[in-house]
Enzyme design. Structure first.
Site, short mmCIF file in Angstrom:
data_model
loop_
_atom_site.label_atom_id
_atom_site.label_comp_id
_atom_site.label_asym_id
_atom_site.label_seq_id
_atom_site.Cartn_x
_atom_site.Cartn_y
_atom_site.Cartn_z
N ASN A 6 35.38 57.79 25.19
CA ASN A 6 36.66 57.66 25.87
C ASN A 6 36.71 56.24 26.46
OD1 ASN A 6 38.93 57.82 27.43
ND2 ASN A 6 38.12 59.34 28.87
N LEU A 7 37.49 55.38 25.83
CA LEU A 7 37.50 53.97 26.26
C LEU A 7 38.43 53.74 27.45
CD1 LEU A 7 37.45 52.17 22.76
CD2 LEU A 7 35.54 52.96 24.16
N LYS A 8 39.19 54.75 27.81
CA LYS A 8 40.10 54.69 28.97
C LYS A 8 40.98 53.45 28.90
CE LYS A 8 36.66 57.28 31.49
NZ LYS A 8 36.15 57.75 32.75
N HIS A 88 41.85 65.72 30.48
CA HIS A 88 40.82 64.89 31.12
C HIS A 88 41.05 64.88 32.63
CE1 HIS A 88 38.47 61.42 32.38
NE2 HIS A 88 37.73 61.66 31.31
N GLU A 157 33.12 68.57 31.66
CA GLU A 157 32.89 67.31 32.37
C GLU A 157 33.04 67.55 33.88
OE1 GLU A 157 33.72 63.67 29.81
OE2 GLU A 157 35.67 64.32 30.51
N GLY A 163 31.77 58.82 35.75
CA GLY A 163 31.75 57.42 36.22
C GLY A 163 30.96 57.19 37.48
N SER A 193 28.68 60.73 33.04
CA SER A 193 27.55 59.81 33.22
C SER A 193 26.44 59.97 32.18
CB SER A 193 26.98 59.94 34.64
OG SER A 193 27.93 59.45 35.57
C1 PEP Z 1 34.80 60.49 30.83
O1 PEP Z 1 35.61 59.89 31.52
O2 PEP Z 1 35.17 61.31 29.97
C2 PEP Z 1 33.39 60.23 31.07
C3 PEP Z 1 32.51 61.07 30.59
O3 PEP Z 1 33.11 59.11 31.78
P1 PEP Z 1 31.63 58.56 32.17
O4 PEP Z 1 30.79 58.65 30.95
O5 PEP Z 1 31.87 57.16 32.63
O6 PEP Z 1 31.12 59.44 33.26
#
Ligand code: PEP
Length: 234
Positions: A6-8, A88, A157, A163, A193
């Site tokens: 997920n590049l956001k 998300h 998640e 993050g 993470s």
């Molecule tokens: C996400 O936003 O889907 C995610 C898993 O982010 P991160 O890996 O930075 O925790």
């Protein structure tokens, strides 16, 4: 296994194109047979001509119309996009998407046969309130969702792990994945993470069918290593 990035709100079109090229080259050179998904920014959805499956981080459930700031089916079809991320936590908690609006979006893209990565997960206060409260919260995120949809992928998640560098213990991930598998047989990813240093042990857990990676996926080399771990474990 399914390895998703997920590049956001990161990377320009050029950077995304270089990134996908890097993944694609790695996949070809290492004969990778895993499913690799990348969700880039909306402006980079045109980067869609390799083995890497490009998906949309969001779209409005409409063909087109008066929905300022959104894109619809026409815009996804223009680039051959058939995969979408729905639910998300950043869209639920920052953009204020409700379960009702997510169900509407889910049903719209389900009818079109899209591959849907549907995210669920609890905020810290729900986890700290105990298992029952936490599961009630997560269960509510399944309401209205067709858990038997053939092109469904679920991503668990925990919001507090996204993050932050914090993750549940491996035992916790395994336990919650076992519970969530009883709700749906769809492939179940863990996200929150995941990095190059913990991806292998997460991927090796029972009932973990892949990972959804945010921050650490921005490093192409690291993300390629994670793809490699998945290949080794498969
Ligand atoms: C996400 O936003 O889907 C995610 C898993 O982010 P991160 O890996 O930075 O925790």
């Amino acid at each position: 296994m399914i390895i998703a990035a997920n590049l956001k709100t990161n990377f320009t079109r050029k950077e995304t194109s270089n990134y996908i090229e890097e993944l694609s080259t790695y996949m070809n050179q290492n004969a990778i047979s895993q499913e690799v998904l990348v969700f880039p920014a909306m402006s980079s959805l045109d980067t869609n001509e390799t083995k890497v499956i490009v998906g949309a981080q969001n779209a409005y459930p409409t063909v087109n119309g008066a929905f300022t700031g959104e894109i619809g089916l026409t815009h996804l079809e223009e680039f051959g996009i058939k995969t979408i991320l729905i639910g998300h936590s950043e869209r639920r908690h920052i953009l204020g998407e409700t379960q009702e609006s997510l169900v509407k979006k889910f049903n719209y893209f389900k009818e079109l046969g899209f591959k849907i990565v549907y995210c669920v997960g609890e905020p810290l206060e729900k986890r700290e309130a105990g298992k029952e409260t936490m599961m009630e919260y997560i269960s509510a995120q399944y309401e209205g969702i067709d858990t038997e949809y053939e092109n469904l992928i679920i991503a668990y998640e925990p919001v507090w792990a996204i993050g932050t560098g914090l993750t549940p213990t491996l035992e916790d991930i395994e336990e919650i994945h076992a519970t969530l598998k009883s709700k749906s047989k769809a492939p179940l990813l863990y996200g929150g993470s995941v990095k190059v240093t913990n991806a292998k042990e997460v991927l090796a857990l029972k009932n973990v069918d892949g990972i959804l990676v945010g921050s650490a996926a921005l490093y192409g080399e690291h993300f390629c290593s994670m793809i490699g771990y998945a290949e080794e474990l498969s």
